[in-house]
Design an enzyme around this catalytic site. Structure first.
Site, PDB file in Angstrom:
ATOM      1  N   MET A  79     108.797  29.889   9.022  1.00 16.92           N
ATOM      2  CA  MET A  79     108.886  29.900   7.578  1.00 16.92           C
ATOM      3  C   MET A  79     109.756  31.213   7.021  1.00 16.92           C
ATOM      4  SD  MET A  79     104.975  29.039   6.089  1.00 16.92           S
ATOM      5  CE  MET A  79     105.471  28.926   4.453  1.00 16.92           C
ATOM      6  N   HIS A  80     110.103  31.549   5.753  1.00 10.59           N
ATOM      7  CA  HIS A  80     110.445  32.477   5.254  1.00 10.59           C
ATOM      8  C   HIS A  80     112.090  32.887   5.679  1.00 10.59           C
ATOM      9  CE1 HIS A  80     106.648  32.969   4.368  1.00 10.59           C
ATOM     10  NE2 HIS A  80     105.986  33.423   5.403  1.00 10.59           N
ATOM     11  N   ASP A 238     105.659  25.722   9.306  1.00 11.45           N
ATOM     12  CA  ASP A 238     104.937  25.515  10.543  1.00 11.45           C
ATOM     13  C   ASP A 238     103.396  25.511  10.363  1.00 11.45           C
ATOM     14  OD1 ASP A 238     104.737  28.153   9.868  1.00 11.45           O
ATOM     15  OD2 ASP A 238     105.671  28.708  12.083  1.00 11.45           O
TER      16      ASP A 238
END
Length: 493
Positions: A79-80, A238
């Site tokens: 992520m991110h 995830d």
């Protein structure tokens, strides 16, 4: 037989999972790629490395399978990370990853100048250095030419979907971690886009994780040897995908993951708008919401200690040297902040630290302290959640760390709860395949799919004596970070 592919786009490798229509994992393939650390605390990757790794692994994954039987693909991803493309769809710069700590100044600006209350109003969350919005602010300040060339902003698994389908989209679970989404209302926050100097046109279309967002491009179908009618779903971050793969769906379920990072993931049907400080309140890939606490270094701590300190990759051999009688009685403590920390302390200056070393301290005691330190950091997050009324009495446990018997035992006793170990160890990849099953019509809902497919092979129960011993040790662990917090700042000066 119908087949479904799950893609788990991790930090160090991509894992491809082939699941049949009965939910059985038929094959899995892994391909590694490099992580670049240009400066201390920075972490980057080339998105094209992800795509080439996927393309390189597909022939092995589908060997012996009639590609026309592949009905759907679901991607889960780290992520991110900030992926930016120009008007010709070229990657502008390497992706700034989730565990990159360069944005401490931007994070402080968002939390302390814009203010946490405003951020909660706009997004339902506060800023963390790993989130995407601080990365955009950093890019605008430090690489203005790259910033001005941005045509598309996306997350890592969205780049994979873009290469698969040509569709510019993201899902709600992954978008929740950007600090650009109004999580409660499931739309981009106009205030946050304006604050970061970007437009809605630069942002991807939003979709449910199980929603079909497109079919594979003809050239991709030919390269993979699958049908051009193979559907691709929105996919998920995830952790949200791992939650699907462990049956953490609907009200009151919990999953703990010990992967490169560690997470506590609690699912629910309503947006928890009253949560403050360190815990994330995000959209879930089942269509609901979830609370999540994240520690930046979990299994990576054990990897670091074994490989870099002890000089071995024989994790099991090293673990066998740890006397189980040490559980709850170890005098060594470890703060697992190798990449700084997110939840619950939100401190990019924090570093790893051993406390309690003596001339007779052994490597086994230090390694056990590493395992226990991660378990204590996970408990930190659960304690915050419980202060907001959540009561966690049991949880599933997944990730590479869940393969360790000692880690399972220490976690169960540190947390004082039963831990259920799923039969499938594929985590996010299996969850991605399950989302593809829902999108392709195999199941009507994610809940129905999870109820049918997710099974558990083991339940690890806490022992009263060990739980009591660990409660005493955890009380001491909680004193460590406050005692050295200011020291971290002085060391960085």
């Amino acid at each position: 037989m119908d087949y479904y592919i799950g893609i788990d786009l991790g930090t160090s490798s991509v894992k491809l999972v082939l699941v049949d229509g009965n939910g059985e994992v038929r094959k899995n393939v892994s391909r590694e790629y490099p992580v670049c650390y240009p400066k201390s605390g920075w972490s980057e990757q080339n998105p094209d490395d992800w795509w080439e790794a996927i393309c390189g692994g597909m022939p092995e994954l589908l060997d012996g399978i009639d590609g026309s039987d592949v009905k759907g693909i679901g991607a889960a991803g780290q992520m991110h990370g900030l992926v930016v493309l120009d008007r010709e769809d070229r990657v502008i710069r390497p992706t700034i990853l989730w565990n990159d700590g360069r944005t401490s100044a931007e994070t402080d600006y968002l939390n302390n100048v814009i203010g946490k209350e405003k951020l909660f109003e706009y997004t339902g969350n506060i800023a963390f250095a790993g989130f995407t919005a601080p990365k955009l602010l950093w890019l605008r300040e430090n690489e203005p030419e790259n910033f001005s060339g941005i045509a598309k902003i996306m997350l890592p698994k969205d780049y994979v979907n873009y290469r698969l389908t040509g569709e510019f989209c993201t899902d709600y679970s992954d978008a929740s971690g950007m600090l650009l989404l109004d999580v409660k209302n499931r739309c981009w926050s106009r205030e946050m886009l304006d604050l970061c100097g970007i437009s809605a046109e630069q942002m991807p279309r939003l979709a449910q994780s199980f929603e079909v967002v497109g079919t594979v491009l003809p050239e991709v179908a030919e390269r993979f040897g699958i049908g051009s009618d193979t559907v691709v779903v929105g996919g998920a971050g995830d952790n949200a995908a791992a939650a699907i793969g462990t049956g953490t769906v609907g009200e009151g379920k919990c999953n703990i993951s010990i992967g490169t990072s560690g997470t506590v993931f609690a699912s629910g049907s309503r947006f928890a708008g009253d949560v403050r400080e360190a815990i994330h309140s995000f959209c879930h890939s089942d269509g609901g919401y979830h609370l999540m606490g994240c520690i930046l270094s979990a299994a990576s701590c054990n990897k670091w200690f074994c490989e870099e300190v002890l000089g071995t990759k024989a994790y099991g051999e090293r673990e066998s040297m740890i006397d189980e009688g040490l559980l709850g009685r170890n005098e060594v403590f470890f703060l697992p902040y190798l990449m700084g920390e997110r939840s619950p302390i939100n401190d990019t200056d924090a570093t790893g630290m051993f406390v309690g070393l003596r001339p007779n301290t052994t490597g086994a005691e230090m390694q056990l302290a590493v395992l226990e330190g991660v378990a204590f950091a996970i408990k930190d997050n659960i304690e915050v959640m419980e202060r907001f009324g959540l009561r966690i009495t049991e949880s599933s446990l997944c990730g590479g760390g869940a393969r360790s018997r000692l880690w399972r035992m220490s976690c169960a006793n540190v947390l004082g709860i039963e831990l259920k170990i799923p039969e499938s160890e594929e985590g996010p990849g299996y969850g991605g395949a399950m989302l593809a099953m829902v999108g392709s019509g195999k199941y009507e809902t994610v809940a129905e799919c999870a109820a049918e497919l997710v099974k558990f092979r083991e339940t690890v129960k806490p022992e009263a004596e060990l739980t009591a011993l660990y409660a005493e040790r955890y009380a001491k662990f909680k004193c460590l970070y406050p005692a050295v917090r200011e020291l971290y700042k002085k060391i960085k000066e």
